[in-house]
Design a protein around this motif. Structure first.
Motif, short mmCIF file in Angstrom:
data_model
loop_
_atom_site.label_atom_id
_atom_site.label_comp_id
_atom_site.label_asym_id
_atom_site.label_seq_id
_atom_site.Cartn_x
_atom_site.Cartn_y
_atom_site.Cartn_z
N ALA A 238 -31.86 -19.38 42.82
CA ALA A 238 -32.84 -18.22 42.66
C ALA A 238 -32.86 -17.86 40.90
O ALA A 238 -31.82 -18.40 40.28
N SER A 239 -33.49 -16.83 40.42
CA SER A 239 -33.29 -16.51 39.05
C SER A 239 -32.01 -15.98 38.80
O SER A 239 -31.10 -15.36 39.74
N ILE A 240 -31.48 -16.13 37.72
CA ILE A 240 -29.86 -15.39 37.28
C ILE A 240 -30.00 -14.93 35.90
O ILE A 240 -30.71 -15.57 35.07
N SER A 241 -29.06 -13.97 35.72
CA SER A 241 -29.08 -13.50 34.35
C SER A 241 -27.87 -14.12 33.57
O SER A 241 -27.02 -14.76 34.25
N ARG A 242 -28.15 -14.10 32.32
CA ARG A 242 -27.38 -14.68 31.42
C ARG A 242 -25.76 -14.13 31.57
O ARG A 242 -24.78 -14.90 31.41
N ASP A 243 -25.67 -12.70 31.78
CA ASP A 243 -24.48 -11.85 31.76
C ASP A 243 -23.86 -12.71 33.34
O ASP A 243 -22.54 -12.92 33.25
N THR A 244 -24.63 -12.93 34.29
CA THR A 244 -24.03 -13.62 35.58
C THR A 244 -23.55 -14.73 35.34
O THR A 244 -22.55 -15.38 35.92
N VAL A 245 -24.29 -15.58 34.56
CA VAL A 245 -23.91 -17.16 34.47
C VAL A 245 -22.81 -17.19 33.73
O VAL A 245 -21.63 -17.88 33.96
N ILE A 246 -22.43 -16.35 32.74
CA ILE A 246 -21.31 -16.26 31.96
C ILE A 246 -19.89 -15.86 32.90
O ILE A 246 -18.99 -16.30 32.95
N ALA A 247 -20.33 -14.59 33.59
CA ALA A 247 -19.28 -14.08 34.38
C ALA A 247 -18.92 -15.12 35.54
O ALA A 247 -17.74 -15.41 35.80
N ARG A 248 -19.54 -16.06 36.17
CA ARG A 248 -19.54 -17.04 37.10
C ARG A 248 -18.65 -18.04 36.14
O ARG A 248 -17.53 -18.54 37.05
N ALA A 249 -19.05 -18.58 35.35
CA ALA A 249 -18.44 -19.67 34.46
C ALA A 249 -16.68 -19.11 34.24
O ALA A 249 -15.67 -19.92 34.30
N MET A 250 -16.70 -17.90 33.73
CA MET A 250 -15.24 -17.29 33.62
C MET A 250 -14.47 -17.32 34.80
O MET A 250 -13.20 -17.18 34.54
N THR A 251 -14.99 -17.22 35.85
CA THR A 251 -13.88 -17.38 37.01
C THR A 251 -13.01 -18.60 37.01
O THR A 251 -11.79 -18.60 37.43
N TRP A 252 -13.87 -19.79 36.42
CA TRP A 252 -13.03 -21.01 36.44
C TRP A 252 -12.01 -20.84 35.12
O TRP A 252 -11.07 -21.50 35.07
#
Length: 323
Positions: free
Chosen positions: A168-182
């Motif tokens: 689905a569509s995703i915001s840039r802030d969400t992409v970075i936040a998800r990446a930061m979990t790892w």
């Protein structure tokens, strides 16, 4: 707050369970090793397996061999407890295992010694027998721990990064936040094994392209664990990315080189977080790489100064990302 935490952090100073934990940790500081009343921590392979079995992470033979099945159980436990997910049952993991077993024993009315032995199994069975929806097997899985009012998953997940559906569509802030979990709870690099992303039920390969897939919440039809560097490229015809220019780079975009462009048997990809200087000659990359022993956040020269084939890296944008 970071998803990565030191397992020695106390969650509450007032309950009996946490008083026991505080006493244990005080002993660590004084003696330099984890000691609980009557026994050492779950430090031998058999003790580690037994604790993981009792907590319903390990399902194989308890033979004292820390092979892949045992390491997979360790990784699952580490992910649930916000520890570094590397499959290595080191001191922090051993300490946390002992603490969770002690919490189960306390809630079940068993002797609180950190040893998931027959007496603990019997005590947990008594608790389970009092609930119609629990199997009385003596193992403290998720439902049993919930019935005991014990928190099983303590890794903190930032708000707004869980997805209802993939691709689905995703915001840039969400992409970075998800990446930061790892980034915050570093995963070791692997092209074969998997690890949990923000969603407890979803696991991704622990390589560079699957890291990008996890951050984007994107899944290819042919794989349930992430894209590859080949299928992320626009030329693959998957409708995932488009080429952009250096000046167009924004957080959540990627820098990619395929195996063919790199003239090696594999490509590489990293997530663009931001420019590190006003001249746009260096940038901050979020990546999952063998060379960095897993997830990393670091600054490199543009396009990719650490790689001899760095000039071949090109910027691309996920077609479902929103600005």
């Amino acid at each position: 707050m970071s998803a990565h935490r030191d397992a020695t952090t106390l969650r509450s100073p007032f309950s009996r369970r946490q008083t026991l934990r505080a006493a244990t940790l005080a002993g660590v500081a004084a003696a330099g090793a984890l000691l609980v009343p009557g026994r050492a921590s779950a430090s031998t392979p058999l003790e580690i397996q037994t604790s993981l079995w009792g907590l319903y992470y390990y399902h194989g033979a308890r033979d004292g061999e820390i092979a892949e099945k045992s390491r997979s159980a360790v990784r699952a436990f580490q992910a649930d407890r916000g520890l570094m997910v590397d499959g290595d049952p080191g001191p922090l993991t051993q300490r946390e295992l002992t603490e969770v077993v002690r919490e189960v024993q306390d809630a079940a009315g068993a002797t609180v010694d950190g040893d998931y032995g027959p007496r603990t199994v019997s005590a947990v069975q008594e608790v389970q027998a009092a609930h119609d929806d629990l199997k009385a097997d003596g193992r403290a899985g998720a439902k049993t721990m919930a019935a005991m009012d014990i928190t099983r998953v303590t890794a903190e997940i930032p708000d707004g990064i869980l997805l209802d559906s993939w691709n689905a569509s995703i915001s840039r802030d969400t992409v970075i936040a998800r990446a930061m979990t790892w980034v915050n709870a570093k995963r070791s690099y692997s092209m074969k094994t998997t690890s949990r992303g923000p969603e407890p039920h979803k696991k991704w390969r622990m390589d560079c392209s699957a890291f990008v897939s996890m951050a984007w919440g994107a899944l290819p039809r042919e794989s349930s664990t992430g894209f590859t560097t080949t299928t992320l490229h626009p030329d693959a015809g998957k409708g995932i990315t488009e080429a952009i220019s250096q000046d167009e780079l924004l957080p959540g975009d990627i820098m990619l080189i395929t195996a063919e462009e790199r003239n090696r048997d594999h490509g590489h990809v990293g997530i663009f977080e931001r420019w590190a200087d006003e001249a746009h000659t260096s940038w901050v990359i979020l990546e999952q790489a063998y060379s960095t022993a897993g997830t990393a956040r670091r600054t490199i020269g543009y396009p990719y100064s650490d790689d001899p084939a760095g000039a071949g890296y090109k910027p691309y944008r996920y077609l479902r990302i929103t600005d």
